[in-house]
Structures are given as structure tokens and as C-alpha cells.
Design a protein around this motif. Sequence first.
Motif, PDB file in Angstrom:
ATOM      1  N   VAL A   1      -1.021   4.745 -10.538  1.00 52.51           N
ATOM      2  CA  VAL A   1      -0.844   5.068  -8.793  1.00 52.51           C
ATOM      3  C   VAL A   1      -1.883   6.182  -8.455  1.00 52.51           C
ATOM      4  O   VAL A   1      -1.701   7.195  -9.081  1.00 52.51           O
TER       5      VAL A   1
ATOM      6  N   ARG B   1     -14.763   8.224  -3.808  1.00 49.17           N
ATOM      7  CA  ARG B   1     -14.801   7.521  -2.453  1.00 49.17           C
ATOM      8  C   ARG B   1     -16.013   7.659  -1.601  1.00 49.17           C
ATOM      9  O   ARG B   1     -15.703   7.082  -0.467  1.00 49.17           O
TER      10      ARG B   1
ATOM     11  N   SER C   1      -6.544  10.563 -10.472  1.00 48.46           N
ATOM     12  CA  SER C   1      -5.493   9.633 -11.061  1.00 48.46           C
ATOM     13  C   SER C   1      -4.235  10.068 -11.131  1.00 48.46           C
ATOM     14  O   SER C   1      -3.945  11.390 -11.483  1.00 48.46           O
ATOM     15  N   GLY C   2      -3.327   9.442 -10.611  1.00 56.39           N
ATOM     16  CA  GLY C   2      -1.646   9.848 -10.478  1.00 56.39           C
ATOM     17  C   GLY C   2      -1.025   9.272 -11.587  1.00 56.39           C
ATOM     18  O   GLY C   2      -1.639   8.722 -12.558  1.00 56.39           O
ATOM     19  N   ARG C   3       0.404   9.188 -11.428  1.00 58.21           N
ATOM     20  CA  ARG C   3       1.176   8.754 -12.535  1.00 58.21           C
ATOM     21  C   ARG C   3       1.062   7.241 -12.913  1.00 58.21           C
ATOM     22  O   ARG C   3       0.439   6.588 -12.293  1.00 58.21           O
ATOM     23  N   SER C   4       1.385   6.892 -14.148  1.00 54.70           N
ATOM     24  CA  SER C   4       1.363   5.539 -14.516  1.00 54.70           C
ATOM     25  C   SER C   4       2.831   4.969 -14.571  1.00 54.70           C
ATOM     26  O   SER C   4       3.746   5.712 -14.800  1.00 54.70           O
ATOM     27  N   VAL C   5       2.940   3.864 -14.026  1.00 55.92           N
ATOM     28  CA  VAL C   5       4.158   3.090 -13.892  1.00 55.92           C
ATOM     29  C   VAL C   5       3.960   1.628 -14.583  1.00 55.92           C
ATOM     30  O   VAL C   5       3.199   0.877 -14.357  1.00 55.92           O
TER      31      VAL C   5
ATOM     32  N   GLU D   1     -10.529  -0.437 -16.464  1.00 52.17           N
ATOM     33  CA  GLU D   1     -10.240  -0.889 -15.118  1.00 52.17           C
ATOM     34  C   GLU D   1      -9.624  -0.092 -13.838  1.00 52.17           C
ATOM     35  O   GLU D   1      -9.937  -0.694 -12.847  1.00 52.17           O
ATOM     36  N   PRO D   2      -9.031   0.836 -14.157  1.00 52.97           N
ATOM     37  CA  PRO D   2      -8.685   1.789 -13.034  1.00 52.97           C
ATOM     38  C   PRO D   2      -9.685   2.300 -12.327  1.00 52.97           C
ATOM     39  O   PRO D   2      -9.391   2.942 -11.172  1.00 52.97           O
ATOM     40  N   GLY D   3     -10.840   2.271 -12.758  1.00 52.39           N
ATOM     41  CA  GLY D   3     -12.273   2.718 -11.688  1.00 52.39           C
ATOM     42  C   GLY D   3     -12.619   3.882 -11.590  1.00 52.39           C
ATOM     43  O   GLY D   3     -13.112   4.297 -10.735  1.00 52.39           O
TER      44      GLY D   3
ATOM     45  N   THR E   1      -2.971   3.563  -3.711  1.00 56.33           N
ATOM     46  CA  THR E   1      -3.178   2.260  -4.270  1.00 56.33           C
ATOM     47  C   THR E   1      -2.727   2.019  -5.819  1.00 56.33           C
ATOM     48  O   THR E   1      -2.360   2.886  -6.320  1.00 56.33           O
ATOM     49  N   MET E   2      -3.015   1.018  -6.279  1.00 61.39           N
ATOM     50  CA  MET E   2      -2.590   0.726  -7.680  1.00 61.39           C
ATOM     51  C   MET E   2      -3.681   0.315  -8.418  1.00 61.39           C
ATOM     52  O   MET E   2      -4.588  -0.441  -7.916  1.00 61.39           O
ATOM     53  N   HIS E   3      -3.592   0.812  -9.610  1.00 62.92           N
ATOM     54  CA  HIS E   3      -4.972   0.562 -10.500  1.00 62.92           C
ATOM     55  C   HIS E   3      -4.401  -0.072 -11.836  1.00 62.92           C
ATOM     56  O   HIS E   3      -3.773   0.653 -12.707  1.00 62.92           O
TER      57      HIS E   3
END
Lengths: 185, 185
Positions: B169, A162, A170-174, A19-21, B158-160
Amino acid sequence: MKRYTKKNFPRAKIRRFLEPGPIVLISSAHRGERNIMTLGWHMMLSFEPARVGCFIWDQNHSFDLIRRSRQCVINLPTYDMADAVVGIGNTHGPEVDKFERFKLTAAPASKVEAPLIAECYANFECELADAGLIRKHGLFVFEVVKAHVATSPKYPTTMHYRGDGVFMVSGRSVSFRRKFKRVNL
Amino acid sequence: MKRYTKKNFPRAKIRRFLEPGPIVLISSAHRGERNIMTLGWHMMLSFEPARVGCFIWDQNHSFDLIRRSRQCVINLPTYDMADAVVGIGNTHGPEVDKFERFKLTAAPASKVEAPLIAECYANFECELADAGLIRKHGLFVFEVVKAHVATSPKYPTTMHYRGDGVFMVSGRSVSFRRKFKRVNL
């Protein structure tokens, strides 16, 4: 490239990774031919059964292999595999064997004939669930019949395309879990 | 929340923002009612015309507003809007007006009746291009008829969604442009 220890993963939870793509690598095989393609146009369509829609251009060599075998594997590469990901996207099968060219290991799947890419963080074995949207929209609706996922890390560092040669990493998870109603998780 | 200066953006390039897989906010309106929903299950389906597939659950209040009006706006929120994004996903229309509840501004669109969410980084005005996949797959095929995108920054944060209340993020952008064949950009 890293090699991951993987285990069977609940198919109803594969959204965590798709889902995060991220860009994924689709492996396929049919009558002695095999191929890999990069794919960025995909989406979850259902949790149970676990269904994923994938847009595959009919000019891709993989299009015929997948349509005829009615199977594929969706492999999730991590950022350390960037050179292979970009290389595969810029190499046209059937001229070369992309496993050999990009030093990737074809491992046997358990439920489909298409090979897993061993170096990837996760491998989702797929069967074609609905071929009816291919002609009009290029859309293959797959059911994930088996999911293999690395036991660590919990969240992989993935590549998200893109266009124009640019990827988002991908960056951090929150977690906002405490702000969710349980039914909406 | 930030407010962005936006301008008209080439529709054939909206993959820059949607293909990486962000959570989006879908705004809709029909016969005096309006609503906002969060959406993570979407994909590009075509560059020109610019088409996007969106899975919308038939239990969402927005489902009827969008199916009846045959229009919506896909709005791209940034991470600074996380509280609104999570709140909207956990609030059921039509009990509350989500614009008021989450202090969002409904701005007029130019080609559809559904409102833009002014605070979002980008707004893609959509018309329903194919309703034929809704019943079987919950899939709305939209054509983006107008794109408004912030002039800065070039790439939004953006948020994923990963499920279980956890978001990824978006991280840094990396160009591999020189490794691409032009035809594959």
C-alpha cells in the motif's frame, strides 16, 4: 547505509520487488568505463524467462554503455539510500565516477561484467534480450540471468518517483491471498 | 467506495500517478461487450505524447476487446477499492459483467468508446498507438488522449502488487525538490 546479506533468489519471483514500481539504479560497464543511472520507467514482461523492459533515454551516458556491452545490473535501493538515489539522478556521467562520489561499493557480478551495487537490497544481473525496440521506443528488453536478494527484511522500503522531485515511500504489505484463485497468484 | 470530483489533468504529468507502479483497472468495450481487468505490468514510455506500455496476456478476455477496438481506459483505483480490485483479478470475463458484480459505475468517456470506472481516483482514456509489439512481447503501446483526475487528495493511496496475493500500500510522499537540478525534475 545498510549492508545486506544476500542470497540467490528465484528469478521467476522477482516481480515481488519490481512490479510495485520502485526507482532502481542501473549499473553498467564497457571498456573500462562504468556508470550508474536512476530509472523509474520499467516493467515486468515475462516470468520465465524473467524479462524486464526499461526505458533509457539516449541522452543518458549509460545508454551507450548498456547498448554496446548488452548488459547491465538492475539494483534496488532502499529509502535509507535516498541521498545517493537523488544525487545519482542529478549527476551526469562521465564527468564523475558515481561509485566514488556517492560512496557506493562496486562488487563483481557472477554472469555479467557490469558491477553490482553492494549497498542495494537486491541486484538483478541482466543481459539484453531484444534490442529491436530501442530505436523506436527507447525500450531495452532485458533478461535477468541472476538475482541476488537480501535475506531480510522480506519486503524492502523502496522509493517510487512521482516527478517534480517527489517520491512515494512504500508502505505496508497486505495479503489478500485467501481471496485469490490459485491460478491467479 | 468514495466518489471523487475530477477535472481534466495535463497529460504530460500523468507520471505522478503511473510511475510509482500501482495496480490499475483496464476497462474496454467492443461491439456491445465490455470488460474490466486488473493490470500491474505497465510503464511510462513518453511524456508528450503521453505514452504508456501495458503488458496484456492473450488469454485475458480483455485482450481481444482492446486489440479490436484499439482503445481502453486506464483507471486508477485506491486502497478502499481493494475488494473490487482483487475480485476483478479473480473473475474471468465474459461470464459476468464486472461492473454489475462489483458495483462499479460505467461512465461515458469523452474520446473513446470504452467506459470510465467512475469510482476510481483517475481515468486515462487511451488509444492504441503501436500494435507492433503485441505479438512478440504482449505489449500494447497506448497514447493517453484525455486524463481525468480527482481534485483531492493530491496523492492517492494506491495498491502495488507483489505476487502471491500480497499488495504494498503506497506510503507517504517526500519531496527532494531542492536537491534536483531543474532539468531533471
